[in-house]
Design an enzyme around this catalytic site. Structure first.
Site, PDB file in Angstrom:
ATOM      1  N   PHE A   1       0.816  -1.235   0.000  1.00 51.12           N
ATOM      2  CA  PHE A   1       0.000   0.000   0.000  1.00 51.12           C
ATOM      3  C   PHE A   1       0.844   1.277   0.000  1.00 51.12           C
ATOM      4  CE2 PHE A   1      -1.918  -2.971   3.313  1.00 51.12           C
ATOM      5  CZ  PHE A   1      -2.436  -3.827   2.365  1.00 51.12           C
ATOM      6  N   CYS A   2       1.990   1.233  -0.632  1.00 52.65           N
ATOM      7  CA  CYS A   2       2.911   2.396  -0.685  1.00 52.65           C
ATOM      8  C   CYS A   2       3.450   2.753   0.703  1.00 52.65           C
ATOM      9  CB  CYS A   2       2.261   3.620  -1.321  1.00 52.65           C
ATOM     10  SG  CYS A   2       1.915   3.392  -3.057  1.00 52.65           S
TER      11      CYS A   2
END
Lengths: 410, 220
Positions: A369-370
C-alpha cells in the site's frame, strides 16, 4: 449482526443508484476505496459540462466562457475552504494530488542545513520520499516517531523527541493511516509541536473523505488531500496552508498564471494561491471536486462514519472467529475507520486478492500500500486491505467474509 | 518448466489477445531469469495460480482445494505432459515433412490421408469404377467400407500391371508422369505404349470383382 447500529439500508441502496460503476452486471464488491473511490453522476456531470459546454482558460481569458470557468473554480475554492473550515479561500491551493502538495511544501519551505523533519513510521511514500530526497541532498535530517505495539501513534515518544531535538522544523504526519485506518491524535500533535514553534503538515488524504475536519479547530499549518479519494476526479488535490505561511513559501513550479508581470531579467509573483498554480489548471477536475464536496455535504459525515463503522465492526467480529486471520492495527474497529488490513496464515496476500477478484468479483488491495517502509521495518512481506465507503453494504461485507472463509478452507 | 510451458501457451494465446501477450512477456522474463540462475519472480507464478484457483473456487470449492494443496505437483505433471506432447507432435511433424519432401506425401503408406503432396494417381472416377465392377449393393457397414477402398486398389493394380509391360526407358518416363499425377495424361501414355491396355484394365476389373465377391461370400 450489527443490525441495530446499521444505517437505513434502503437509504444506502438509494445512494448506490447515484454511482454508475455499481450498476454494472455482475455488480462488483468494491472494497478498494482507500486507493480510489467511485464517482457519482453529479461529479461526472460537472466534469462533462465544463468539457462540453464552456471549455476555456480560467484567470486569463475575458470572454464569457473564460469568466465562467474562473468564477466556478473560485466558487469551488470557497466551497472547499468552507468544507474543511479554512479561514480564507486563498489558503486553498489546487494541486495534482496530495503527493504534489507535500512535494510543494518540501521544495518550497525554507529549510536550513541541519533542520529536522519528523514523520511517523507509517507514512505513505508520498510523505516519506520527499523528505528522504531532501535528506539525501544534505539539506535536512529526517526523523521517525515509532508507533506503539498496537500500531497507534506514540504521543509520549513524540514529546520525548521534541524535547530532545532542538532543530525540528516540521512535523509531517499522516492524519489517518492508509495502512490500518488509524486516525492520529493530530490535535495533540499540533498543540505539542506549536508549543515548540514547530510547523505541522497533515497528510489528510484518508481523513477528509471520511470525517468532518475543521482547520480552525485543528490549527494545522499545512494539510493535503486528494480529490479522487473523496468521490472526485483523479488529477486534482488540495494543499491547505495558513495564508501567512503560503506567502512565505518559495515557488515550486513557475509559469503562466503565477506572475503579474515579467521582464527579461525579473518577474513579479502573484499572491497565494495563484503563485503556486502554474499553467492551465485542471478545470474539469476542480469543478468535479466541487461537485464531490457538495455531494458529501448532502450525505453528511455522521451517516458516512456510521456506515463505515458498522461494516468494519461486522467484518472484525467475523474475523475474530477465524484464528487464521491477523488484523493489522488496533483491535477496536472504531479505531480503524474504514480499513481492515489483514493477513491469512499461510496464504499469500496477492493470491488472496486475486482469488477474491476472480471467484467473486470482490476488489481489494494486496501488497504494501505504498507504505513499504513499515512492512520492511517489520519484515512483513505484504497484506490484504479491504477499505469501504458509505455506498458499501452489509450484504457486500457478508459476501466478502464468506469468500475469505472459502480461501481459508483451501 | 513452469515458465517454459507458460511461455508456449501464452505465446499461442497471445496471437489472439493482447492480455495474453503481456503474460507471454512475463513468462519470457521468468524463463530468462531461470536461465541466468535467478529465481523466477514470485508475482508471475502467484498470479497464474490465483487465477486458476479463483476460477475453480467459483465452481467447486472441493476441487479448488484439491488443486491448491497439490498445485506444485499438478503443475509439474501438467507441464511434463504438455512438453511430452510437444516432443511427440514435433517428431511426427518432422517425419511428415521428410516424407513430403522425399515421397511427395506426408503418409506414403496411405497417401489418400495426406492433405499435402500430389497423392494418388486418379485414372478413373470412383463412381465409374464402382459402376464397372457392378457389385451388389453393400449389405452392411463392413461391406461398404470394403467398397470404399476398391477404386484405389484397382487403379494401383492397373498401374502395376501396365508398368511391367513397359521398357526400362518407358518406365523412367512413366515415373515422371506419375509424379505429375495427371490421370488423363497417364491413360494416354499407357494406351499408346501398351497395345492391349484396354484388356489390362478389363482383366484387373474382372479379377478384383471376383476376389471381392469371393471374399464377401466367404465371410458370410
Amino acid at each position: 449482526m450489527p443490525s441495530q447500529t446499521m444505517p437505513d439500508q434502503k437509504e444506502i441502496e438509494k445512494i448506490r443508484e447515484d454511482f454508475p460503476a455499481l450498476k454494472q452486471d455482475p455488480g462488483p464488491v468494491y472494497f478498494d476505496n482507500a486507493c480510489t473511490t467511485l464517482k457519482p453522476y453529479f461529479v461526472l456531470e460537472a466534469e462533462r459540462e465544463y468539457e462540453e459546454r464552456f471549455t476555456a482558460c480560467g484567470e486569463r481569458s475575458a470572454h464569457s466562457w473564460g469568466e465562467k470557468t474562473t468564477r466556478l473554480c473560485e466558487e469551488t475554492r470557497r466551497k472547499i475552504a468552507k468544507f474543511i473550515g479554512a479561514r480564507k479561500p486563498e489558503e486553498i491551493v489546487f494541486v495534482k494530488n496530495a503527493t504534489e502538495g507535500i512535494n510543494l511544501v518540501a521544495h518550497s519551505l525554507d529549510f536550513k542545513e541541519g533542520d529536522i523533519v519528523l514523520t511517523s513510521d507509517k507514512e505513505h511514500n508520498s510523505n516519506l520520499l520527499p523528505w528522504l530526497w531532501q535528506a539525501k541532498q544534505k539539506k535536512l535530517k529526517h526523523g521517525i516517531v515509532r508507533s506503539r505495539s498496537d500500531n497507534t501513534f506514540d504521543l509520549e515518544k513524540f514529546k520525548e523527541i521534541l524535547n530532545r531535538e532542538k532543530n525540528i522544523k516540521l512535523v509531517s504526519v499522516v492524519h489517518t493511516s492508509n495502512l490500518d485506518g488509524h486516525t492520529f491524535p493530530v490535535k495533540e500533535i499540533i498543540k505539542i509541536a506549536h508549543q515548540k514553534e514547530i510547523l505541522v503538515l497533515l497528510d489528510s488524504t484518508q481523513t477528509v473523505p471520511h470525517q468532518k475536519i475543521n482547520i480552525k479547530d485543528l490549527d494545522t499549518d499545512f494539510l493535503v488531500f486528494s480529490g479522487h479519494k473523496m468521490l472526485g476526479p483523479t488529477g486534482i488535490g488540495v494543499l491547505y496552508g495558513k495564508l501567512e505561511l503560503l506567502q512565505q513559501l518559495n515557488s515550486f513550479i513557475l509559469g503562466g498564471g503565477t506572475v503579474s508581470n515579467s521582464f527579461y531579467d525579473d518577474y513579479q509573483l502573484l499572491e497565494p494561491p495563484q503563485k503556486f498554480e502554474a499553467g492551465i489548471q485542471n478545470y474539469s477536475g476542480i469543478l468535479g471536486l466541487g461537485a464531490a464536496v457538495d455531494y458529501l455535504g448532502k450525505i453528511g459525515f455522521e451517516k458516512i462514519k456510521k456506515q463505515e463503522e458498522s461494516l468494519n465492526s461486522y467484518i472484525t467480529e467475523q474475523f475474530k472467529q477465524m484464528p487464521e486471520i491477523k488484523i493489522i492495527g488496533p483491535a477496536d474497529p472504531k479505531e480503524r475507520g474504514s480499513i481492515v488490513a489483514f493477513n491469512i496464515k499461510d496464504k499469500n496476500p496477492q493470491e488472496v486478492a486475486e482469488i477474491l477478484n476472480t471467484s467473486a468479483n470482490i476488489m481489494v488491495r494486496a501488497g504494501q500500500f505504498c507504505v513499504h517502509s513499515w512492512f520492511n521495518g517489520r519484515k512483513i512481506k505484504s497484506a490484504v486491505r479491504a477499505s469501504f465507503y458509505f455506498y458499501n453494504t452489509l450484504p457486500e461485507a457478508e459476501i466478502f467474509v464468506k469468500n475469505i472463509q472459502k480461501i481459508i478452507k483451501l | 518448466m513452469f515458465c517454459l510451458v507458460s511461455l508456449i501457451i501464452f505465446s499461442i494465446l497471445g496471437i489472439f489477445s493482447l492480455a495474453y501477450r503481456k503474460m507471454a512477456k512475463e513468462a519470457l522474463a521468468c524463463l530468462l531469469r531461470k536461465f541466468s540462475f535467478r529465481p523466477c519472480r514470485a508475482d508471475f507464478q502467484v498470479k497464474i495460480r490465483s487465477k486458476i484457483i479463483g476460477f475453480l473456487t467459483k465452481r467447486n470449492l472441493g476441487l479448488a482445494s484439491f488443486v491448491y494443496q497439490r498445485y506444485q505437483l499438478l503443475v509439474s505433471l501438467f507441464s511434463f505432459l504438455i512438453l511430452a506432447s510437444f516432443v511427440v507432435s514435433g517428431y511426427f511433424s518432422v517425419k511428415s515433412l521428410y516424407n513430403l519432401a522425399i515421397y511427395d506425401s506426408c503418409t506414403p503408406e496411405s497417401p489418400e490421408n495426406c492433405p499435402f503432396g500430389k497423392g494418388e494417381v486418379c485414372l478413373f472416377l470412383d463412381e465409374a469404377v464402382m459402376k464397372e465392377l457392378d457389385l451388389p449393393a453393400p449389405a452392411d457397414e463392413l461391406t461398404a467400407s470394403v467398397y470404399q477402398r476398391l477404386p484405389t486398389i484397382v487403379q494401383r493394380r492397373i498401374v502395376l500391371s501396365a508398368t511391367q509391360k513397359l521398357s526400362q526407358g518407358e518406365q523412367i518416363e512413366f515415373d515422371k508422369l506419375l509424379k505429375n499425377g495427371d490421370g488423363e495424361e497417364i491413360q494416354k501414355f499407357l494406351s499408346v505404349r501398351i497395345p492391349d491396355f484396354k484388356n489390362v484394365i478389363k482383366d484387373e476389373f474382372q479379377k478384383l470383382r471376383e476376389e471381392t465377391l469371393e471374399t464377401l461370400n466367404l465371410e458370410k
